[in-house]
Scaffold this motif. Structure first.
Motif, mmCIF file in Angstrom:
data_model
loop_
_atom_site.group_PDB
_atom_site.id
_atom_site.type_symbol
_atom_site.label_atom_id
_atom_site.label_comp_id
_atom_site.label_asym_id
_atom_site.label_seq_id
_atom_site.Cartn_x
_atom_site.Cartn_y
_atom_site.Cartn_z
ATOM 1 N N LEU A 1 -10.576 -7.344 -2.205
ATOM 2 C CA LEU A 1 -10.421 -5.967 -2.706
ATOM 3 C C LEU A 1 -8.987 -5.489 -2.498
ATOM 4 C CD1 LEU A 1 -11.672 -3.259 -3.718
ATOM 5 C CD2 LEU A 1 -12.222 -2.743 -1.330
ATOM 6 N N GLU A 2 -8.478 -5.741 -1.291
ATOM 7 C CA GLU A 2 -7.095 -5.342 -0.984
ATOM 8 C C GLU A 2 -6.110 -5.941 -1.981
ATOM 9 O OE1 GLU A 2 -6.423 -6.865 2.912
ATOM 10 O OE2 GLU A 2 -6.744 -4.939 3.883
ATOM 11 N N GLN A 3 -6.318 -7.215 -2.279
ATOM 12 C CA GLN A 3 -5.351 -7.921 -3.119
ATOM 13 C C GLN A 3 -5.480 -7.539 -4.592
ATOM 14 O OE1 GLN A 3 -2.771 -9.751 -2.073
ATOM 15 N NE2 GLN A 3 -3.391 -9.371 0.036
ATOM 16 N N GLU A 4 -6.694 -7.292 -5.032
ATOM 17 C CA GLU A 4 -6.869 -7.095 -6.477
ATOM 18 C C GLU A 4 -6.648 -5.635 -6.889
ATOM 19 O OE1 GLU A 4 -10.916 -8.343 -6.747
ATOM 20 O OE2 GLU A 4 -11.696 -6.323 -6.519
ATOM 21 N N TYR A 5 -6.810 -4.689 -5.942
ATOM 22 C CA TYR A 5 -6.754 -3.289 -6.379
ATOM 23 C C TYR A 5 -5.308 -2.838 -6.566
ATOM 24 C CZ TYR A 5 -8.353 1.247 -7.521
ATOM 25 O OH TYR A 5 -8.618 2.383 -8.239
ATOM 26 N N GLU B 1 7.129 -2.823 -3.381
ATOM 27 C CA GLU B 1 6.531 -2.352 -2.128
ATOM 28 C C GLU B 1 5.038 -2.689 -2.084
ATOM 29 O OE1 GLU B 1 6.942 1.955 -1.572
ATOM 30 O OE2 GLU B 1 6.801 2.213 -3.730
ATOM 31 N N ILE B 2 4.413 -2.714 -3.271
ATOM 32 C CA ILE B 2 3.003 -3.122 -3.314
ATOM 33 C C ILE B 2 2.896 -4.585 -2.893
ATOM 34 C CG2 ILE B 2 1.001 -3.496 -4.827
ATOM 35 C CD1 ILE B 2 1.997 -1.141 -6.528
ATOM 36 N N ALA B 3 3.780 -5.410 -3.465
ATOM 37 C CA ALA B 3 3.739 -6.848 -3.162
ATOM 38 C C ALA B 3 3.990 -7.084 -1.676
ATOM 39 C CB ALA B 3 4.776 -7.589 -4.005
ATOM 40 N N GLU B 4 4.920 -6.330 -1.112
ATOM 41 C CA GLU B 4 5.241 -6.520 0.305
ATOM 42 C C GLU B 4 4.036 -6.168 1.176
ATOM 43 O OE1 GLU B 4 8.731 -4.457 1.664
ATOM 44 O OE2 GLU B 4 8.264 -5.033 3.739
ATOM 45 N N ARG C 1 -2.674 -8.038 6.716
ATOM 46 C CA ARG C 1 -3.432 -8.256 7.964
ATOM 47 C C ARG C 1 -2.707 -7.636 9.158
ATOM 48 N NH1 ARG C 1 -6.296 -8.267 5.076
ATOM 49 N NH2 ARG C 1 -7.333 -6.844 6.441
ATOM 50 N N ALA C 2 -1.393 -7.871 9.229
ATOM 51 C CA ALA C 2 -0.631 -7.328 10.358
ATOM 52 C C ALA C 2 -0.621 -5.794 10.287
ATOM 53 C CB ALA C 2 0.792 -7.863 10.334
ATOM 54 N N PHE C 3 -0.521 -5.260 9.070
ATOM 55 C CA PHE C 3 -0.493 -3.811 8.917
ATOM 56 C C PHE C 3 -1.824 -3.199 9.365
ATOM 57 C CE2 PHE C 3 -1.275 0.036 6.429
ATOM 58 C CZ PHE C 3 -0.168 0.776 6.770
ATOM 59 N N ARG C 4 -2.930 -3.817 8.966
ATOM 60 C CA ARG C 4 -4.252 -3.285 9.347
ATOM 61 C C ARG C 4 -4.408 -3.296 10.865
ATOM 62 N NH1 ARG C 4 -5.518 -0.480 4.901
ATOM 63 N NH2 ARG C 4 -6.230 -1.748 3.169
ATOM 64 N N GLN C 5 -3.939 -4.371 11.497
ATOM 65 C CA GLN C 5 -4.040 -4.443 12.953
ATOM 66 C C GLN C 5 -3.222 -3.312 13.581
ATOM 67 O OE1 GLN C 5 -6.179 -6.206 14.410
ATOM 68 N NE2 GLN C 5 -5.579 -5.549 16.473
ATOM 69 N N ALA C 6 -2.038 -3.085 13.024
ATOM 70 C CA ALA C 6 -1.190 -2.008 13.557
ATOM 71 C C ALA C 6 -1.864 -0.645 13.352
ATOM 72 C CB ALA C 6 0.174 -2.047 12.869
ATOM 73 N N GLN C 7 -2.534 -0.472 12.233
ATOM 74 C CA GLN C 7 -3.262 0.786 12.007
ATOM 75 C C GLN C 7 -4.286 1.009 13.120
ATOM 76 O OE1 GLN C 7 -4.896 0.195 7.903
ATOM 77 N NE2 GLN C 7 -3.903 2.139 7.468
ATOM 78 N N ARG C 8 -5.025 -0.059 13.416
ATOM 79 C CA ARG C 8 -6.121 0.063 14.392
ATOM 80 C C ARG C 8 -5.603 0.367 15.791
ATOM 81 N NH1 ARG C 8 -8.017 -5.114 11.694
ATOM 82 N NH2 ARG C 8 -9.080 -4.257 9.882
#
Ligand code: NAP
Length: 544
Positions: free
Chosen positions: A82-86, A236-239, A245-252
């Protein structure tokens, strides 16, 4: 009042008489719950009052409605596909764009077949002998389930103001949280709007462009920061997609569910020049949290906060040409203690000839009349009135349902002096009732989707734990709950949050107990505490 086009007949299907889990609400919480429950082979129904999924983003269709967390961060993390396709279009997406995302998720994971739309839950009662909940709907259906999850959101029970004469008004009225699906054309109209929270701040500039004349009734000014919204760039979307994964971990692990640099300095240890340069950068960043996280002590020290407050006041005076209007728009409470807003042209709108600000601190509203609004000094006549007056926040959606736990205990009575929960997830006396982002959890002080996913995962792990151990029910002990409530209050007492008359304090609902409801210790710390509770065999819960 004109409301959303939601008065169609009930869902034609009859829900099953019995399932493993009943969920209330098909917003981001209810949708993710349903998806995960299916993965655990548990049967579930979701009841939803609206005609489609989306929750907040289904109801709040007022002009200018947008999220104030960036789209790439305000999105589910549970599915990498979902993350990749949206494809998100804007940095801060509009309500229609977010609703489209919710609908895409519902389609992609085939969620709608277990969601009963146009169905409001009215009551739920716990049977201690059977360890089951019976949940009743407005259409007379009753469903029995082992587990009952209120995924009803923190800001869903909308609120009209307690002003005499509300029903006398002959013109059109609208509440921002129940906007007609077909939209409203204010062209040529004299419009009055009451309320200057996020909904007012976002809708005022858009309505001002359409209406012949717009009068804004302000009781408490908002702190609003420019959103600097724009289309997202492909790079910025591509980045983000490469680093999700690292960003989601940082969010948490972050404070607000948004990774931000951790401040190291007090606002009081730097020169005024350095401080203002930092605030200026934050103002330009178009971010809800950039100013507040610029220094270590902005949420805890009045003196430090005063420096940021003075900066925003200066900005307002620079933008708004009429000095009295600018003065009236300057908040007197500490920055960040009421939720700040992100806007597009909010302060600039007061430079328009067709926009007028009424400071209700000077001339309070006395009544709504047949023609408009009467303040202490004069009457204003309107063709339409917009109520941007907010919500019975955090508890309203829970106490609006007649929830009865052990011995017929009603949640309304149990919470008469303020909400009492353990971890903001469960409440003593109500076994197997779970709340997603309930009072006592970071909830509204966070990126909601991060907190939603954490709660859903935690609750479903707990349900799984019960199943694997042949247990039927779990309920917090009073001691654990009292200790948690004390902890939540203690953390709030170290902050400036209780200083404002905010909806987080229940201050916008006359008679509501004055308690700071969210957990202010940060998303990362909170997650650790929840994980520790689970790791210790659900410490603080009685499992039976
Ligand atoms: P709100 O922040 O509670 O604002 C309600 C406004 O109505 C306040 O200005 C309040 O004044 C005023 N009001 C209430 N009763 C009144 C009365 N009797 N007379 C005069 N004024 C009265 O509600 P909201 O703007 O709908 O926003 C609620 C929350 O929803 C936000 O804080 C945010 O968390 C969320 N939200 C987010 C977004 C976004 O992501 N961009 C957009 C909209 C909403 P007082 O302050 O004096 O009570």
């Amino acid at each position: 009042m004109s409301v959303s086009s939601n008065n169609q007949s009930s869902d034609p299907r009859t829900p099953p008489a019995s399932v493993d889990v009943v969920v209330v609400g098909a917003g981001f919480s209810g949708m993710y719950l349903l998806h995960r429950l299916r993965g655990m082979n548990l049967s579930a129904v979701v009841f939803e009052a609206g005609t489609d999924v989306g929750g907040t983003w289904y109801w709040n269709r007022y002009p200018g409605a947008r999220v104030d967390v960036e789209s790439l961060a305000y999105s589910y993390s549970f599915s990498e596909e979902l993350e990749q396709e949206y494809e998100w279009e804007e940095r801060y997406p509009t309500q229609p764009e977010i609703l489209r995302y919710a609908q895409h998720v519902a389609d992609r994971f085939d969620l709608r077949r277990d969601i009963y739309f146009r169905t409001r839950v009215t009551a739920a009662a716990y049977d201690e002998d059977e360890a089951t909940w019976t949940v009743r709907t407005e259409h007379g259906d009753a469903v029995t389930a082992r587990f009952f999850v209120m995924a009803t959101g923190c800001l869903s029970a909308s609120k009209l103001p307690e002003i005499p004469g509300l029903s006398r008004y002959r013109g059109a009225t609208y509440h921002t949280a129940h906007w007609p699906h077909e939209g409203v054309d204010f062209t040529g109209m004299r419009v009055g709007i009451i309320g200057t929270g996020s909904s007012g701040v976002q809708s005022i500039p858009v309505i001002a462009e359409q209406a012949a004349d717009l009068t804004v009734f302000q009781r408490t000014p908002a702190y609003s920061l420019p959103a600097r919204n724009r289309k997202l760039r492909p790079d910025e979307i591509a980045e983000m997609k490469a680093n999700y994964r690292a960003f989601r971990q940082a969010q948490r692990e972050s404070g607000f569910g948004l990774p931000t640099p951790i401040p190291t300095k007090s606002a009081l240890e730097v020169s005024e020049e350095e401080r203002n340069a930092v605030y200026e950068q934050a103002w330009e960043a178009g971010s809800l949290v950039a100013i507040l996280t610029a220094y270590t002590d902005l949420t805890t020290s009045q003196e430090a906060n005063d420096t940021a407050k003075a900066f925003v006041h200066r900005k307002i005076h620079e933008i708004v040409k009429d000095p009295q209007t600018a003065q009236d728009l300057c908040p007197d409470y500490p920055l960040g203690t009421k939720r700040p807003c992100l806007d597009t042209n909010y302060y600039e709108t007061y430079n328009r000839d067709n926009v007028h600000l009424v400071n209700l601190r000077r001339t309070p509203i006395v009544e709504i009349t047949e023609r408009g609004v009467r303040c202490s000094d004069r009457e204003y006549e309107f063709d339409a009135i917009v109520y941007a007056t907010g919500f019975d926040a955090m508890t309203g959606a829970l106490t609006n349902v007649d929830i009865r736990g052990k011995d017929g205990l009603s949640i309304k009575e149990a919470w008469h002096a303020g909400p009492r929960t353990y971890l903001g997830i469960a409440s003593a006396g109500f076994p197997n009732l779970f709340m997603i982002t309930g009072p006592g959890s970071p909830s509204v002080l966070s990126n909601m989707i991060v907190s939603i996913e954490q709660h859903v995962d935690w609750v479903l792990d707990a349900i799984d734990h019960l199943g694997r151990n042949g247990l039927k029910a779990m309920e917090p002990t009073l001691e654990a709950q009292d200790a948690w409530v004390d902890h939540v209050n203690e953390i709030a007492s170290y902050t400036l949050y209780p200083k404002a008359n905010s909806w987080c304090m229940g201050a916008n609902v006359p008679g509501k107990p004055r308690v700071f409801m969210p957990y202010a210790g940060g998303v990362g710390e909170y997650r650790k505490k929840c994980d520790e509770v689970a790791a210790r065999g659900y410490e603080g819960f009685v499992l039976s």
